[in-house]
Design a protein around this motif. Structure first.
Motif, PDB file in Angstrom:
ATOM      1  N   ASP A 254     -25.439  13.753 -45.728  1.00 30.68           N
ATOM      2  CA  ASP A 254     -26.246  14.972 -45.801  1.00 30.68           C
ATOM      3  C   ASP A 254     -25.515  16.199 -45.250  1.00 30.68           C
ATOM      4  OD1 ASP A 254     -28.466  13.485 -46.747  1.00 30.68           O
ATOM      5  OD2 ASP A 254     -29.104  13.051 -44.682  1.00 30.68           O
ATOM      6  N   GLY A 255     -24.331  15.995 -44.705  1.00 26.27           N
ATOM      7  CA  GLY A 255     -23.627  17.060 -43.987  1.00 26.27           C
ATOM      8  C   GLY A 255     -23.490  18.363 -44.745  1.00 26.27           C
ATOM      9  N   ALA A 256     -23.020  18.332 -45.980  1.00 25.14           N
ATOM     10  CA  ALA A 256     -22.799  19.565 -46.740  1.00 25.14           C
ATOM     11  C   ALA A 256     -24.110  20.304 -46.993  1.00 25.14           C
ATOM     12  CB  ALA A 256     -22.104  19.250 -48.059  1.00 25.14           C
ATOM     13  N   GLN A 257     -25.157  19.565 -47.329  1.00 20.56           N
ATOM     14  CA  GLN A 257     -26.449  20.206 -47.583  1.00 20.56           C
ATOM     15  C   GLN A 257     -27.047  20.782 -46.297  1.00 20.56           C
ATOM     16  OE1 GLN A 257     -29.203  18.380 -50.552  1.00 20.56           O
ATOM     17  NE2 GLN A 257     -27.820  16.618 -50.341  1.00 20.56           N
ATOM     18  N   LEU A 258     -26.912  20.052 -45.190  1.00 21.51           N
ATOM     19  CA  LEU A 258     -27.403  20.562 -43.909  1.00 21.51           C
ATOM     20  C   LEU A 258     -26.664  21.837 -43.514  1.00 21.51           C
ATOM     21  CD1 LEU A 258     -27.892  17.396 -41.687  1.00 21.51           C
ATOM     22  CD2 LEU A 258     -29.615  19.110 -42.241  1.00 21.51           C
ATOM     23  N   LEU A 259     -25.358  21.823 -43.674  1.00 23.59           N
ATOM     24  CA  LEU A 259     -24.556  22.978 -43.303  1.00 23.59           C
ATOM     25  C   LEU A 259     -24.973  24.213 -44.103  1.00 23.59           C
ATOM     26  CD1 LEU A 259     -22.274  23.886 -41.481  1.00 23.59           C
ATOM     27  CD2 LEU A 259     -20.672  23.254 -43.279  1.00 23.59           C
ATOM     28  N   LYS A 260     -25.249  24.047 -45.362  1.00 21.95           N
ATOM     29  CA  LYS A 260     -25.695  25.165 -46.211  1.00 21.95           C
ATOM     30  C   LYS A 260     -27.003  25.742 -45.679  1.00 21.95           C
ATOM     31  CE  LYS A 260     -26.820  26.315 -50.982  1.00 21.95           C
ATOM     32  NZ  LYS A 260     -26.973  25.821 -52.349  1.00 21.95           N
ATOM     33  N   MET A 261     -27.921  24.878 -45.293  1.00 18.33           N
ATOM     34  CA  MET A 261     -29.196  25.353 -44.778  1.00 18.33           C
ATOM     35  C   MET A 261     -29.039  25.982 -43.392  1.00 18.33           C
ATOM     36  SD  MET A 261     -31.778  22.524 -46.324  1.00 18.33           S
ATOM     37  CE  MET A 261     -33.108  23.219 -45.431  1.00 18.33           C
ATOM     38  N   MET A 262     -28.150  25.437 -42.570  1.00 17.15           N
ATOM     39  CA  MET A 262     -27.900  26.014 -41.251  1.00 17.15           C
ATOM     40  C   MET A 262     -27.328  27.428 -41.383  1.00 17.15           C
ATOM     41  SD  MET A 262     -26.392  22.767 -39.169  1.00 17.15           S
ATOM     42  CE  MET A 262     -27.498  21.610 -38.388  1.00 17.15           C
ATOM     43  N   ARG A 263     -26.469  27.619 -42.372  1.00 13.75           N
ATOM     44  CA  ARG A 263     -25.937  28.969 -42.621  1.00 13.75           C
ATOM     45  C   ARG A 263     -27.048  29.917 -43.063  1.00 13.75           C
ATOM     46  NH1 ARG A 263     -21.084  26.472 -45.245  1.00 13.75           N
ATOM     47  NH2 ARG A 263     -19.447  26.695 -43.707  1.00 13.75           N
ATOM     48  N   ALA A 264     -27.951  29.427 -43.904  1.00 12.97           N
ATOM     49  CA  ALA A 264     -29.066  30.261 -44.355  1.00 12.97           C
ATOM     50  C   ALA A 264     -29.934  30.671 -43.170  1.00 12.97           C
ATOM     51  CB  ALA A 264     -29.887  29.518 -45.414  1.00 12.97           C
TER      52      ALA A 264
ATOM     53  N   VAL B 219     -19.904  26.576 -37.212  1.00 15.75           N
ATOM     54  CA  VAL B 219     -20.019  25.159 -37.544  1.00 15.75           C
ATOM     55  C   VAL B 219     -19.356  24.865 -38.896  1.00 15.75           C
ATOM     56  CG1 VAL B 219     -21.635  23.247 -37.894  1.00 15.75           C
ATOM     57  CG2 VAL B 219     -22.192  25.074 -36.287  1.00 15.75           C
ATOM     58  N   ASN B 220     -18.606  23.766 -38.926  1.00 16.81           N
ATOM     59  CA  ASN B 220     -18.087  23.281 -40.200  1.00 16.81           C
ATOM     60  C   ASN B 220     -18.605  21.849 -40.399  1.00 16.81           C
ATOM     61  OD1 ASN B 220     -16.260  21.356 -38.954  1.00 16.81           O
ATOM     62  ND2 ASN B 220     -14.914  23.086 -38.502  1.00 16.81           N
ATOM     63  N   GLU B 221     -18.409  21.314 -41.577  1.00 14.18           N
ATOM     64  CA  GLU B 221     -18.983  20.009 -41.897  1.00 14.18           C
ATOM     65  C   GLU B 221     -18.417  18.892 -41.016  1.00 14.18           C
ATOM     66  OE1 GLU B 221     -19.837  17.119 -45.743  1.00 14.18           O
ATOM     67  OE2 GLU B 221     -19.021  19.127 -46.067  1.00 14.18           O
ATOM     68  N   ARG B 222     -17.129  18.927 -40.739  1.00  9.79           N
ATOM     69  CA  ARG B 222     -16.519  17.895 -39.904  1.00  9.79           C
ATOM     70  C   ARG B 222     -17.115  17.905 -38.506  1.00  9.79           C
ATOM     71  NH1 ARG B 222     -13.218  17.990 -36.067  1.00  9.79           N
ATOM     72  NH2 ARG B 222     -12.555  20.122 -36.390  1.00  9.79           N
ATOM     73  N   GLU B 223     -17.242  19.102 -37.918  1.00  8.16           N
ATOM     74  CA  GLU B 223     -17.795  19.225 -36.568  1.00  8.16           C
ATOM     75  C   GLU B 223     -19.272  18.836 -36.542  1.00  8.16           C
ATOM     76  OE1 GLU B 223     -17.553  20.025 -32.447  1.00  8.16           O
ATOM     77  OE2 GLU B 223     -15.997  19.750 -33.948  1.00  8.16           O
ATOM     78  N   LEU B 224     -20.011  19.232 -37.559  1.00  9.05           N
ATOM     79  CA  LEU B 224     -21.425  18.864 -37.645  1.00  9.05           C
ATOM     80  C   LEU B 224     -21.579  17.349 -37.664  1.00  9.05           C
ATOM     81  CD1 LEU B 224     -24.444  19.477 -38.069  1.00  9.05           C
ATOM     82  CD2 LEU B 224     -23.955  19.626 -40.528  1.00  9.05           C
ATOM     83  N   LYS B 225     -20.808  16.680 -38.508  1.00 10.46           N
ATOM     84  CA  LYS B 225     -20.892  15.218 -38.583  1.00 10.46           C
ATOM     85  C   LYS B 225     -20.485  14.568 -37.258  1.00 10.46           C
ATOM     86  CE  LYS B 225     -20.390  14.628 -43.551  1.00 10.46           C
ATOM     87  NZ  LYS B 225     -19.578  14.083 -44.637  1.00 10.46           N
ATOM     88  N   SER B 226     -19.466  15.105 -36.608  1.00 13.02           N
ATOM     89  CA  SER B 226     -19.032  14.559 -35.326  1.00 13.02           C
ATOM     90  C   SER B 226     -20.131  14.699 -34.272  1.00 13.02           C
ATOM     91  CB  SER B 226     -17.763  15.276 -34.865  1.00 13.02           C
ATOM     92  OG  SER B 226     -17.423  14.875 -33.560  1.00 13.02           O
ATOM     93  N   ARG B 227     -20.702  15.885 -34.160  1.00 13.14           N
ATOM     94  CA  ARG B 227     -21.722  16.140 -33.137  1.00 13.14           C
ATOM     95  C   ARG B 227     -23.031  15.398 -33.398  1.00 13.14           C
ATOM     96  NH1 ARG B 227     -20.766  20.329 -29.230  1.00 13.14           N
ATOM     97  NH2 ARG B 227     -18.556  20.762 -29.432  1.00 13.14           N
ATOM     98  N   LEU B 228     -23.406  15.307 -34.681  1.00 13.54           N
ATOM     99  CA  LEU B 228     -24.688  14.697 -35.025  1.00 13.54           C
ATOM    100  C   LEU B 228     -24.622  13.182 -35.089  1.00 13.54           C
ATOM    101  CD1 LEU B 228     -27.649  14.928 -35.893  1.00 13.54           C
ATOM    102  CD2 LEU B 228     -26.869  15.463 -38.202  1.00 13.54           C
ATOM    103  N   PHE B 229     -23.563  12.641 -35.679  1.00 14.06           N
ATOM    104  CA  PHE B 229     -23.536  11.207 -35.931  1.00 14.06           C
ATOM    105  C   PHE B 229     -22.621  10.405 -35.014  1.00 14.06           C
ATOM    106  CE2 PHE B 229     -24.587  13.316 -39.967  1.00 14.06           C
ATOM    107  CZ  PHE B 229     -25.891  12.859 -40.074  1.00 14.06           C
ATOM    108  N   GLU B 230     -21.535  10.987 -34.547  1.00  6.27           N
ATOM    109  CA  GLU B 230     -20.625  10.246 -33.680  1.00  6.27           C
ATOM    110  C   GLU B 230     -20.982  10.443 -32.200  1.00  6.27           C
ATOM    111  OE1 GLU B 230     -16.693  11.499 -34.872  1.00  6.27           O
ATOM    112  OE2 GLU B 230     -17.193  11.127 -36.985  1.00  6.27           O
ATOM    113  N   GLN B 231     -21.101  11.687 -31.780  1.00  6.78           N
ATOM    114  CA  GLN B 231     -21.425  11.972 -30.383  1.00  6.78           C
ATOM    115  C   GLN B 231     -22.932  11.923 -30.117  1.00  6.78           C
ATOM    116  OE1 GLN B 231     -19.329  15.512 -28.913  1.00  6.78           O
ATOM    117  NE2 GLN B 231     -17.946  15.309 -30.654  1.00  6.78           N
ATOM    118  N   ALA B 232     -23.726  12.051 -31.168  1.00  2.00           N
ATOM    119  CA  ALA B 232     -25.191  12.046 -31.069  1.00  2.00           C
ATOM    120  C   ALA B 232     -25.679  13.105 -30.072  1.00  2.00           C
ATOM    121  CB  ALA B 232     -25.715  10.663 -30.720  1.00  2.00           C
ATOM    122  N   ASP B 233     -25.107  14.312 -30.165  1.00  2.00           N
ATOM    123  CA  ASP B 233     -25.515  15.413 -29.292  1.00  2.00           C
ATOM    124  C   ASP B 233     -26.954  15.854 -29.560  1.00  2.00           C
ATOM    125  OD1 ASP B 233     -23.040  15.487 -28.091  1.00  2.00           O
ATOM    126  OD2 ASP B 233     -22.299  17.157 -29.297  1.00  2.00           O
TER     127      ASP B 233
END
Length: 158
Positions: free
Chosen positions: A10-20, A33-47
């Protein structure tokens, strides 16, 4: 429409909405925010956690939140960082935001959470009316404060 937790795809779609949302709230020029960082923070680090509203494979809304432990009763409070529904009139005022909030309330109750909190732009009257319809109220006894780490007055001698 389905409400579910966000997945890495969902990363690309989430990022588009976050920009909006950043554009709507007036901080698009600071949005980093970029897609790589979003995925890292949301799914790997679970921030933080994120619920999404999906319609035929398209993310049409999201709710990003943090569970925060509170010491006086040892129950988690949920802090909503962002709630956004695609600004197309096809999706607005169709109950999508309400469904996202209801799912968050359900998740909070499952975790014995006693409170959900968030901030709303003073100028966003539509959002304020929406939250009032859910039973929310403005807290009068607390102020939201912030401190820019770049402008903080600190003594480095400690």
């Amino acid at each position: 429409m389905q409400i579910r937790y966000a997945m890495p795809c969902d990363g690309a779609q989430l990022l588009k909405m976050m920009r909006a949302l950043a554009k709507f709230e007036g901080y698009l020029t600071e949005f980093k925010v970029n897609e790589r960082e979003l995925k890292s923070r949301l799914f790997e680090q679970a921030d933080f956690k994120c619920l999404v509203a999906e319609d035929n494979g398209v993310i049409i809304g999201y709710l990003a939140f943090y569970p925060l432990p509170f010491t006086y009763d040892l129950t988690p409070w949920f802090w909503i960082k962002e709630l956004y529904v695609n600004d197309s009139m096809k999706y607005r005022r169709k109950g999508i935001g309400k469904s996202l909030m209801h799912h968050l309330i359900y998740e909070a109750r499952k975790q014995s959470s006693t409170k959900i909190k968030w901030e709303v732009l003073c100028s966003n009257i539509n959002a304020q009316d929406f939250y009032k319809q859910l039973g929310a109220s403005v807290e009068q006894q607390w102020q939201t404060w912030s401190l820019s780490t770049k402008k903080a007055k600190i003594d480095w001698r400690f």
